[in-house]
Design an enzyme around this catalytic site. Structure first.
Site, PDB file in Angstrom:
ATOM      1  N   GLY A 248     -13.645 -32.121  -3.860  1.00  0.00           N
ATOM      2  CA  GLY A 248     -14.988 -32.582  -3.275  1.00  0.00           C
ATOM      3  C   GLY A 248     -15.773 -31.215  -3.251  1.00  0.00           C
ATOM      4  O   GLY A 248     -16.223 -30.493  -3.629  1.00  0.00           O
ATOM      5  N   HIS A 249     -17.653 -32.065  -2.638  1.00  0.00           N
ATOM      6  CA  HIS A 249     -18.875 -31.445  -3.616  1.00  0.00           C
ATOM      7  C   HIS A 249     -18.767 -30.105  -2.501  1.00  0.00           C
ATOM      8  O   HIS A 249     -18.371 -30.488  -0.935  1.00  0.00           O
ATOM      9  CB  HIS A 249     -19.734 -32.105  -2.410  1.00  0.00           C
ATOM     10  CG  HIS A 249     -19.588 -32.886  -1.895  1.00  0.00           C
ATOM     11  ND1 HIS A 249     -18.839 -34.122  -0.611  1.00  0.00           N
ATOM     12  CD2 HIS A 249     -19.973 -32.836  -0.163  1.00  0.00           C
ATOM     13  CE1 HIS A 249     -19.105 -34.236   0.131  1.00  0.00           C
ATOM     14  NE2 HIS A 249     -20.688 -33.784   0.337  1.00  0.00           N
ATOM     15  N   GLY A 250     -19.010 -28.778  -2.556  1.00  0.00           N
ATOM     16  CA  GLY A 250     -19.507 -27.815  -1.991  1.00  0.00           C
ATOM     17  C   GLY A 250     -17.628 -27.099  -2.194  1.00  0.00           C
ATOM     18  O   GLY A 250     -17.984 -26.280  -1.068  1.00  0.00           O
TER      19      GLY A 250
END
Lengths: 345, 345, 345
Positions: A248-250
């Site tokens: 996922g993002h980050g």
């Protein structure tokens, strides 16, 4: 290749730790095979304490790479089969496979059907296959291999000796290190799943960050690594990721981790160094997983995990506890019955 | 961009609800960042009651978007840092990110390497990237962006302002609305998994239906949405779907739903409006999930769920009950032991 | 097509087992539909003992394919609707769908944008779409359909009448049988996830084996099938695999299996014939799953399973036991409470 040639090469490449060998009739070796299936033109190996050791006497292999245990030599000796003994026969076997079928050398060439956009910088020795698209201002290091159908959006930066397999997609601003491998149909740096609830529905948070893969990272076929709204998604050096994994993002992943197929790591989670996640494990948003944690398959990690823990289950608990709980889970009908009986009494 | 310019723009775009602001030395802002990592050329934000509020006094950000709480202003005031106060600072932050790096404007153009088949109708302002293939009798609305390597089979119909990312595939007869985003390597409208057991093995049910995505739908990278044997697979307006999600044939999904990565919805399931499914949730064949249901990660939904339920576990049960059951699951060895002791007595 | 024409064709194709029929006003049929949604220009069907039978009297279909049960004819008779009776009306319906919209016939042609490398052998009647790449020394059988954007690495061997959907990737040395279907963005024969821990990090085991798909195998969109270090990954004839499934390196799958979406099978597992795995099932490394095993959704298979077992849960246990255990799981708070009470007494 003669077994004697293989042994000579293994003397130079000391990765497996060659201790001793016996050439027998110095058989011609064509390729590697498993212990059970190897024939008289194939080499195989046996790991220390592997369950296959009882099959050793039945093997039809031309040659066997063995761990340093006398019992094996006693068995093999009766067969007059070629052998070599190693500290780590599996590592030696990796070398032998490479001797027997070296990786393809790709020429320095750009296929005429590839589309290279403005201001792209290509290193030396780069191979670019058919129907590739490389976006504006990308920078490709030396000796990279970019297979047919790969797409790089604008401003992608790739180190040396990195290989991109067919139809993978690398999104804008992504930075890949040296010696990375991106397998087919993987997607790197696509926009994170960031939406804010409003009275008019989900409002998209622009995903303006980037995705960084350090050196020696491998990403499996069909896996996806998102970029965040701000800052970076980061995968540390030497981390290996299997097929159909979602990052996922980050998310920040440390160095030397291994993640099996269908693992999912939600946005903002932080994974330490040397972490091993088995198949279909899930990690929740913003959770911190400590160094060297091992999570068994299908584990669901909802809260921070201390370094070195071995965990299982959903929600994740220490593996040893989980094994005892699972054993009792299947006794639940008996437990309930026994309790009803006690209550009646 | 000067912070004063940002504030002026936010006065016009009232999505975040600007209440007050202080320009300090009107810093130059380059981009957004998280509260912990923002530096003196970056803007950040803090959500109401967020756990990061204790980091506020340590932030090095040039400017901060804050919720309407006096305590924050007291902390910030000591630092002489620029700020603005909002009803919803996270929403305001989405606007600021767009001001600071606006979306790329793609020109009206079809790359010469793209293959456009017979009787395709293109709207105005359409961008078609390299190596795209658009099948017979497709209809593409105005201002669509079709990135490199995308494939549309025949008879696909796409609304206005829809973006198709690289190497996604849209199958025959699919209909996409306005303002949709299909991320890289997603597959829309592929044939459903419909087989009938016979004495000669699995007989394929022809998949002659279509897939429909209403307006403002987003589909994540690598996700798959199948078409059914007859009728439609339907995803309602404003529904957002993350990466590696499977939507089976004939599924109906309502409006405004959100589905996290690796969710799987089996054939014929019906999902209401405003449903939220967390990562790796599974929904069984033909199940009905009511409006506004929230299912936590890894949940397995085997039976119909009433509107508004919050569910967890496998099989899914009410979240509150599941939390208590899970807490007792890890006490199972003690429960069994205690029961044995009672039985002995 | 008139219903009388359909019936005449069904007399020839005896797959459904036509028993009787009634043409009523011999309606014109355009396409198929579900029982609930069919209108006066559509044909539908009802399976034996299906829950939809109570909807039969309300159906607006032009014609209905029915099982051999007098009660249905009594209901239908009142409506003067066309019908036909079969041993297996669902199978008959598959035939009817094919009559009404036959599969597209692709011409023998290679699109000029396709890149065919050296020493490729193409059979007769092969269709190759735009932007396809076929690597060196591939062999493509007769009447294959290769859609836009497909990539074949070198030395791929494909039988007759096999269809490769857009943007799927077939890796070097893979062998596909006759009548296979590989759906969009699937990856066949990519390198297995084989790494050995060393003091310098993960050492890659070269993946020199190949992947073999026998006849009539289907692989879903986005699914991945890895090749092993040595030997073969094998999928048996007639096995059907849904979307986003992972098949690890060296896995052997028997004939006539069905695997639903998001199943993951780890390296070296062996699956028998006629095995059915529901959605999101996981199978661990080297496990043997016997013939005709049925595993319900999200099941985690960690140990060998005997032929014919029906299993559920994680770790997998017999389905009937699991149902009773799950029922007691949700009573755990009560069980714990009852036990505390007994202990106090």
């Amino acid at each position: 290749m003669k077994f004697s040639q293989i042994v000579n090469k293994l003397k130079t490449n000391q990765i497996g730790g060659l201790k001793d060998y016996y050439l027998a009739n110095d058989p011609e070796i064509e390729c590697g095979a498993s212990l059970e299936l190897a024939n008289s033109r194939q080499v195989t190996f046996l790991e220390k304490d592997n369950h296959l050791k009882r099959k050793l006497s039945e093997s039809n292999a031309a040659a066997i790479l063995l761990p340093h245990q006398q019992e094996f030599l006693n068995i093999i000796g009766k067969e007059d089969i070629a052998w070599a003994v190693f500290d780590n026969p599996k590592l030696a076997f990796t070398e032998v496979l490479e001797f027997l079928s070296p990786a393809i050398i790709y020429p320095e060439e750009t296929h005429p059907s590839a589309v290279i956009d403005n201001d792209v910088i290509l290193g030396t020795g780069v191979f670019i296959g058919p129907n590739v698209y490389i976006g504006k201002r990308c920078h490709i290091g030396n000796n990279c291999i970019i297979h047919a159908g790969v797409v790089l959006y604008d401003h992608v930066n790739i180190g040396n000796y990195t290989e991109l397999h067919s139809n993978c997609v690398i999104h804008s601003g992504s930075r890949l290190g040296n010696n990375c491998i991106i397998n087919s149909n993987a997607v790197i740096g696509s926009e994170g799943f960031g939406f804010i609830p409003t009275n008019e529905g989900w409002k998209k948070m622009p995903q303006k960050g980037i995705t960084i893969l350090e050196d020696n990272v491998e990403i499996g076929s069909g896996s996806t690594v998102d970029r965040p709204a701000v800052g970076e998604t980061l995968i540390g050096a030497g981390t290996k990721i299997d097929n159909l994994v979602q990052i996922g993002h980050g998310v920040k992943i440390g160095k030397g981790c291994a993640m099996a197929s269908q693992v999912g790591i939600a946005g903002g989670a932080q994974i330490g160094n040397g972490v091993i996640l088995a198949g279909q494990v899930g990690v929740a948003n913003r959770v911190h997983v400590g160094d060297r944690v091992i999570a068994s398959s299908k584990c669901g990690i909802h809260a921070d995990i201390a370094p070195g823990e071995v965990i299982s289950g959903f929600p994740a608990i220490p593996n040893r506890l989980w094994l005892r709980c699972s054993a009792n889970f299947r006794r639940l009908p008996d437990i309930a019955k026994s309790l009803r009986k006690l209550n009646r009494e």
